[in-house]
Write an enzyme that holds these catalytic residues in place. Sequence first.
Site, PDB file in Angstrom:
ATOM      1  CE  LYS A 148      -4.340  -1.587   2.124  1.00 51.88           C
ATOM      2  NZ  LYS A 148      -4.147  -3.020   2.055  1.00 51.88           N
ATOM      3  CD  GLU A 152      -4.382   5.624   3.840  1.00 48.66           C
ATOM      4  OE1 GLU A 152      -5.599   5.554   4.161  1.00 48.66           O
ATOM      5  OE2 GLU A 152      -3.936   5.154   2.796  1.00 48.66           O
ATOM      6  NE  ARG A 189      -8.985  -9.675  -4.053  1.00 48.64           N
ATOM      7  CZ  ARG A 189     -10.109  -9.184  -3.549  1.00 48.64           C
ATOM      8  NH1 ARG A 189     -11.239  -9.325  -4.232  1.00 48.64           N
ATOM      9  NH2 ARG A 189     -10.138  -8.556  -2.395  1.00 48.64           N
TER      10      ARG A 189
END
Length: 668
Positions: free
Chosen positions: A116, A200, A292
């Site tokens: 990430k 974050e 995916r």
Amino acid sequence: MFQRVLIANRGEIACRVIRTCRRLGIETVAVYSEADAGALHVRLADHAVCIGAAAPNESYLRGEAVIEAALRSGAQAIHPGYGFLSENAGFAETVAAADLVFIGPPASAMQRMGSKAGAKQLMAAAGVPVVPGYNGEDQSPETLSAEAQRTGFPLMVKAAHGGGGKGMRVVHRAEDFAAALESCQREARNAFGRDRVLLERYVRSPRHIEIQVFADTHGQVIHLNERECSAQRRYQKVLEESPSPFLTPRLRAAMGEAAVAAARAIGYVNAGTVEFIVDPDGNFYFMEINTRLQVEHPVTEMVTGLDLVEWQLRVAAGEPLPPAQAQIPQQGHAIEVRLYAEDPDSGFLPASGTLRTLALPSPSENVRIDAGVEQGDAVSVFYDPMIAKLIVHDVDRPSALATLRAALAECHVAGLKTNIGFLEALARHPAVVEGRIDTGYLDRHLDEFLHGDAAATHADLAIAAAAFLLRAQQAEAAQAAASNDPHSPWALADGWRMHGRAARHLRLRCGEAVHEVLARGHGGDWRLTVDGQQHAISGARMHDGRLELLLDGAGRRARARFDGDTLELHDGHRRLQLQRLASERAGADEGGGDGQVRAPMPGRVVVVRVGHGQQVEAGTELLVMEAMKMELSVKAPRAGIVSALRAAAGDFVEAEAVLAVVDDAGAA
């Protein structure tokens, strides 16, 4: 196109891929664990190969066993589904090295998105908006604490290599940061093998909106519009829909362009999902790319009329994407919910067991069912406890919600706990109906969606009594028909007497309350005394689980479904369970209070928080367990002293196993 494809997954996604392949004339190979030998995806496939024991790391996560099965069975390609190996770049590389086709993105794209932290840096460089925070390699507690202070609270701690809501914690105060960091790192280490985290800024009242993207090997990248997934519990999506009730056409176009830019930035191919959070003012920020197919992809299929699995197969075979961006259709409104074997009233603990009854709505133009199990199948403790996905489509959002509510009312499961009642409350809640739910709403207001054991009114009890009496009457009629003299009154056990019919006594339990019902009459007409109050039932009849009657002169209808002595009533608005008790069982003592702390379900003990002889308060966390992909906190039932610890970190324990004993503080 491929002649034979191996599906490296299980459950509803494996069944979904098999059915699409069958429609395209492609043979399929299923892989399965020893626990899944009789599973639906194995029964549906043309060929099946056992690849190991029940535990995922001994079967579905063994990439070498999957590839060996593909080579041995003559498959040309492997479809990974979602979960397990679907986002494993090493597995994708090994598939390609074996001269097989991986039906998904190239390993290089997965590697760019596997972290990430790295993904955020790459997106920022590509001009895609990202949330401020820290994603550096220095993972020392001191650095992370300092960066948390710089970012400001509230903030989110996220597993850098995670997904699916695992390894995420919201921290509101600086003093809570260290404990949240430790818990997040531990969960990330257990789930993903790496404990790197990123920080974050926590966006307040965010919406979760994702864009479905597709790219082919010829350089074309398009998006198929959005899905809103803001209804979440502990970062797990529980309702997905398209189109979003929040987006304006301008914001939809801007997010679509950003999603395409994100896919191009990593050289993406095949199906993927670019996920964003959006603040109340319409500012959006990149979260991640799921490399995916998503669990909620049927929502996009319903509004576009496209088969995304077929697109995956065609792109993997080298074919170009059929339409241009402007040709993507968007018709009506679609909603998906996931039916799980879990108990919402017990903290959504996953359930396992055999599906004695599984009744789902019949598929139609407006209702789609994607299931990986059928009636009689087992929901295993080793895998995700999803039973089915229920997807509805209608002309607009209000109509789609009405269709969803009607479809949920048709669902009935016996044999284990489910979240059906929770989903019905969700589909009727004003925050959902009005399209104003944000990602934290369910966690802040969960009690609004949980009703526990709803209390039964006198009308409910009268209707339930009629259902039990009608069932008994039907059984008696069948018994009489099988006797030597079916017309004899002695062949019926309906309370007939020469001087009038005898009263029937029913004891009905709803939740913890036991109710007394006295019934006089027969054949659908009864005078009832319900907890001392009089009611009249007339014209009662029941066919195919649908009950109709007059209650005190007013028409009533309900679905009536039996599981032994348990009745589930549904009047179209709420679901109620009642049990007919034998006299000796009425009012039985539930016991308890012995201080024994038991495992709520099978699982592994992750950490033990207390020591032998330690004083604890009611609610003190004693142990942490991991089961069915989630951490469970096991707490003290009362204040006292830990007199016994019967499990250690790393132990695998069965359901109801005694983990600890807490004695009264004054006990000798």
